[in-house]
Scaffold this motif. Structure first.
Motif, short mmCIF file in Angstrom:
data_model
loop_
_atom_site.label_atom_id
_atom_site.label_comp_id
_atom_site.label_asym_id
_atom_site.label_seq_id
_atom_site.Cartn_x
_atom_site.Cartn_y
_atom_site.Cartn_z
N TYR A 15 16.11 0.62 -1.32
CA TYR A 15 16.64 0.00 -0.11
C TYR A 15 15.53 -0.25 0.91
CZ TYR A 15 19.95 -1.23 3.50
OH TYR A 15 20.65 -1.90 4.47
N GLU A 19 14.40 -3.90 2.33
CA GLU A 19 14.34 -4.21 3.76
C GLU A 19 12.94 -4.65 4.17
OE1 GLU A 19 16.61 -4.25 6.28
OE2 GLU A 19 18.20 -3.95 4.81
N ALA A 57 23.05 -4.16 -1.06
CA ALA A 57 23.14 -2.70 -1.13
C ALA A 57 23.79 -2.26 -2.44
CB ALA A 57 23.91 -2.16 0.06
N ILE A 60 21.24 -2.75 -5.17
CA ILE A 60 20.21 -1.72 -5.06
C ILE A 60 20.76 -0.39 -5.57
CG2 ILE A 60 18.90 -0.35 -3.38
CD1 ILE A 60 18.60 -2.99 -1.79
#
Length: 82
Positions: A15, A19, A57, A60
């Motif tokens: 994650y 990002e 998400a 991931i």
């Protein structure tokens, strides 16, 4: 408990990488529009994210689960059975 901790560590790492990379891409592709900016407009720095942020998400989390499962299988295979 060991599998859960391994999953959480993999999830957090994936994650954070997502990002970081998406931030670099968005920053590189950003083109400011100087003509439409008025001094009286309010600048918004933080916005609420849409529900579409759930999709990366979830992907991931899937990658983290697969990686943690792969690591767990490799470590259990290497330990000798008694």
């Amino acid at each position: 408990m060991k599998k859960y901790l391994l999953f959480i560590i993999c999830f957090v790492l994936f994650y954070l990488a997502y990002e970081f990379v998406s931030g670099i891409v968005l920053t590189a592709l950003y083109i400011p529009d100087f003509m439409s900016h008025h001094p009286s407009e309010e600048t918004v720095f933080f916005e609420l994210r849409s529900s579409l942020s759930l999709l990366p998400a979830l992907s991931i989390a899937t990658l983290a689960y697969l990686l943690s499962d792969l690591i767990d299988k490799k470590t259990t295979r290497k330990t000798p059975n008694r």
